[in-house]
Design a protein around this motif. Sequence first.
Motif, mmCIF file in Angstrom:
data_model
loop_
_atom_site.group_PDB
_atom_site.id
_atom_site.type_symbol
_atom_site.label_atom_id
_atom_site.label_comp_id
_atom_site.label_asym_id
_atom_site.label_seq_id
_atom_site.Cartn_x
_atom_site.Cartn_y
_atom_site.Cartn_z
ATOM 1 N N VAL A 24 0.789 -1.232 0.000
ATOM 2 C CA VAL A 24 0.000 0.000 0.000
ATOM 3 C C VAL A 24 0.821 1.283 0.000
ATOM 4 C CG1 VAL A 24 -1.832 -1.197 1.216
ATOM 5 C CG2 VAL A 24 -0.280 0.263 2.483
ATOM 6 N N ARG A 25 2.098 1.267 0.408
ATOM 7 C CA ARG A 25 2.806 2.539 0.512
ATOM 8 C C ARG A 25 3.150 3.073 -0.875
ATOM 9 N NH1 ARG A 25 4.099 4.377 5.812
ATOM 10 N NH2 ARG A 25 4.741 6.209 4.670
ATOM 11 N N ARG A 26 3.166 4.386 -1.012
ATOM 12 C CA ARG A 26 3.473 5.008 -2.289
ATOM 13 C C ARG A 26 4.953 5.344 -2.406
ATOM 14 N NH1 ARG A 26 1.091 9.965 -2.966
ATOM 15 N NH2 ARG A 26 0.961 9.777 -5.203
ATOM 16 N N LEU A 33 11.111 -0.465 3.578
ATOM 17 C CA LEU A 33 10.919 -0.697 5.015
ATOM 18 C C LEU A 33 10.025 -1.909 5.242
ATOM 19 C CD1 LEU A 33 10.318 2.927 6.366
ATOM 20 C CD2 LEU A 33 12.264 1.523 6.862
ATOM 21 N N TYR A 86 15.598 9.289 -7.953
ATOM 22 C CA TYR A 86 15.256 10.610 -7.448
ATOM 23 C C TYR A 86 16.044 11.686 -8.187
ATOM 24 C CZ TYR A 86 14.798 14.521 -4.257
ATOM 25 O OH TYR A 86 14.562 15.754 -3.729
ATOM 26 N N VAL A 92 10.144 9.987 -5.694
ATOM 27 C CA VAL A 92 10.360 8.650 -5.128
ATOM 28 C C VAL A 92 9.023 7.924 -4.967
ATOM 29 C CG1 VAL A 92 12.539 9.084 -3.935
ATOM 30 C CG2 VAL A 92 10.400 9.624 -2.806
ATOM 31 N N GLU A 95 4.322 4.928 -7.940
ATOM 32 C CA GLU A 95 3.367 4.871 -9.046
ATOM 33 C C GLU A 95 3.639 5.936 -10.111
ATOM 34 O OE1 GLU A 95 -0.325 6.916 -6.597
ATOM 35 O OE2 GLU A 95 0.059 4.781 -6.496
ATOM 36 N N VAL B 25 2.839 5.167 9.536
ATOM 37 C CA VAL B 25 3.201 6.547 9.873
ATOM 38 C C VAL B 25 3.552 7.307 8.594
ATOM 39 C CG1 VAL B 25 5.123 7.833 10.846
ATOM 40 C CG2 VAL B 25 3.869 6.267 12.252
ATOM 41 N N ARG B 26 3.141 8.569 8.543
ATOM 42 C CA ARG B 26 3.297 9.339 7.326
ATOM 43 C C ARG B 26 4.727 9.847 7.141
ATOM 44 N NH1 ARG B 26 -0.338 11.654 4.472
ATOM 45 N NH2 ARG B 26 0.184 13.441 3.196
ATOM 46 N N LEU B 28 8.520 9.717 7.060
ATOM 47 C CA LEU B 28 9.393 8.567 6.845
ATOM 48 C C LEU B 28 10.522 8.485 7.864
ATOM 49 C CD1 LEU B 28 9.736 8.102 3.040
ATOM 50 C CD2 LEU B 28 8.802 6.557 4.709
ATOM 51 N N ALA B 31 9.029 6.676 10.568
ATOM 52 C CA ALA B 31 8.888 5.259 10.186
ATOM 53 C C ALA B 31 10.209 4.527 10.376
ATOM 54 C CB ALA B 31 8.417 5.151 8.742
ATOM 55 N N LEU B 76 18.238 12.182 1.899
ATOM 56 C CA LEU B 76 18.696 12.539 0.561
ATOM 57 C C LEU B 76 17.532 12.779 -0.395
ATOM 58 C CD1 LEU B 76 21.742 10.187 0.140
ATOM 59 C CD2 LEU B 76 21.768 12.649 0.213
ATOM 60 N N THR B 77 16.371 12.204 -0.109
ATOM 61 C CA THR B 77 15.183 12.434 -0.936
ATOM 62 C C THR B 77 14.189 13.292 -0.160
ATOM 63 O OG1 THR B 77 14.222 10.389 -0.149
ATOM 64 C CG2 THR B 77 15.463 10.267 -2.167
ATOM 65 N N ARG B 78 14.718 14.351 0.455
ATOM 66 C CA ARG B 78 13.984 15.068 1.483
ATOM 67 C C ARG B 78 12.682 15.700 0.984
ATOM 68 N NH1 ARG B 78 14.816 15.541 6.634
ATOM 69 N NH2 ARG B 78 13.591 17.140 7.610
ATOM 70 N N ARG B 79 12.721 16.308 -0.187
ATOM 71 C CA ARG B 79 11.537 17.046 -0.625
ATOM 72 C C ARG B 79 10.306 16.144 -0.715
ATOM 73 N NH1 ARG B 79 13.875 19.853 -5.674
ATOM 74 N NH2 ARG B 79 15.698 18.779 -4.885
ATOM 75 N N GLN B 80 10.568 14.830 -0.922
ATOM 76 C CA GLN B 80 9.447 13.909 -1.034
ATOM 77 C C GLN B 80 9.077 13.277 0.305
ATOM 78 O OE1 GLN B 80 7.770 13.303 -3.854
ATOM 79 N NE2 GLN B 80 8.988 14.826 -4.911
ATOM 80 N N ALA B 81 9.921 13.473 1.331
ATOM 81 C CA ALA B 81 9.673 12.781 2.599
ATOM 82 C C ALA B 81 8.364 13.242 3.218
ATOM 83 C CB ALA B 81 10.833 13.025 3.553
ATOM 84 N N GLU B 83 5.702 14.348 1.692
ATOM 85 C CA GLU B 83 5.004 14.566 0.427
ATOM 86 C C GLU B 83 3.581 15.049 0.675
ATOM 87 O OE1 GLU B 83 4.136 10.788 -1.521
ATOM 88 O OE2 GLU B 83 5.112 9.891 0.186
ATOM 89 N N ALA B 87 -0.224 9.051 1.951
ATOM 90 C CA ALA B 87 0.895 8.143 2.209
ATOM 91 C C ALA B 87 0.652 6.775 1.584
ATOM 92 C CB ALA B 87 1.124 7.986 3.710
ATOM 93 N N MET B 88 -0.630 6.418 1.391
ATOM 94 C CA MET B 88 -0.952 5.101 0.841
ATOM 95 C C MET B 88 -1.682 5.277 -0.487
ATOM 96 S SD MET B 88 -2.266 3.144 4.203
ATOM 97 C CE MET B 88 -1.265 3.069 5.668
ATOM 98 N N ASN B 89 -1.559 4.273 -1.357
ATOM 99 C CA ASN B 89 -2.249 4.378 -2.630
ATOM 100 C C ASN B 89 -3.738 4.100 -2.453
ATOM 101 O OD1 ASN B 89 -2.521 1.578 -2.601
ATOM 102 N ND2 ASN B 89 -0.589 1.294 -3.667
#
Lengths: 102, 169
Positions: A24-26, A33, A86, A92, A95, B25-26, B28, B31, B76-81, B83, B87-89
């Motif tokens: 489920v995570r995007r 993880l 990235y 990241v 989808e 958890v949203r 990361l 998480a 390193l992928t901070r801008r997307q952390a 987001e 958080a889930m599709n």
Amino acid sequence: MIPLSWYLILAAGLFSIGLFGVLVRRNAVAILLGVELMLNAVNINLVAFWRYGDISLMAGQVFAIIVFAVAAAEVAVGLALVISVYRRRNTVVAEDLDLLKW
Amino acid sequence: MTGEQIIFLIVGAVTLIAGFLVVTVRNLVHAALWLVATLFGVAIIYTLLNAGFLAVVQVVVYIGAIAILFIFAVMLTRRQAAETGPAMNKNWWGGAVVAVLTFAGLAFLLQTWSGFSKTAAAIPSGFDAVNQLGGALTSPAGYVLPFEVASVLLLAALVGAVYLAFNKK
């Protein structure tokens, strides 16, 4: 004494939680993880079967060590891929990476 | 209920709750920190199973290396952390159904097995698990070949990770 069933149920629960995360995570890092949780659940099973079987046969612990090594390799390559993606695509989110989708 | 069982129940509950927070958890970074808590719980489970060496390896390799690597990757992928999207599709309920069915199926299959509720035999006196493990990993009659293959795999992963993350400019 703790019956074997407790360990097996704990490992099954941890594996299912990891599976849920992978499905489920995007965010691609969050998917990795979830994979880590699944690998840990498998390791609990391996060590529990070593302890509850013939304790002089070390196959269970040796398998767990190999799983450690494979998990370390998987995380190193997986996170390098995420960072590489990235850099090129500036995302990241799994989808959004639909280059191979028609 | 013995003390060992109480410790197992507490540690198991903490491990499962921390694991659930890892995947829900949203943020990361949080998480990854919950993953550290889960890995500590699994290390305690190894100790309860008399696998002390694996507990130490779990703390050193998983918490010391893998969890830190995750935190590096998140930064390193901070801008997307943090987001903006969810958080889930949108098929998260499908994933939940699959996970619950997997757990139910595993639990059902396991409880039909005859060895499901057996208890551990006492460890014979003078049994040294670390000594046995070291012998098994290095003796040709044991597992020296998988051990060496694992080292080649780690080398290949090292080279591959450096190649993938290298900035070709």
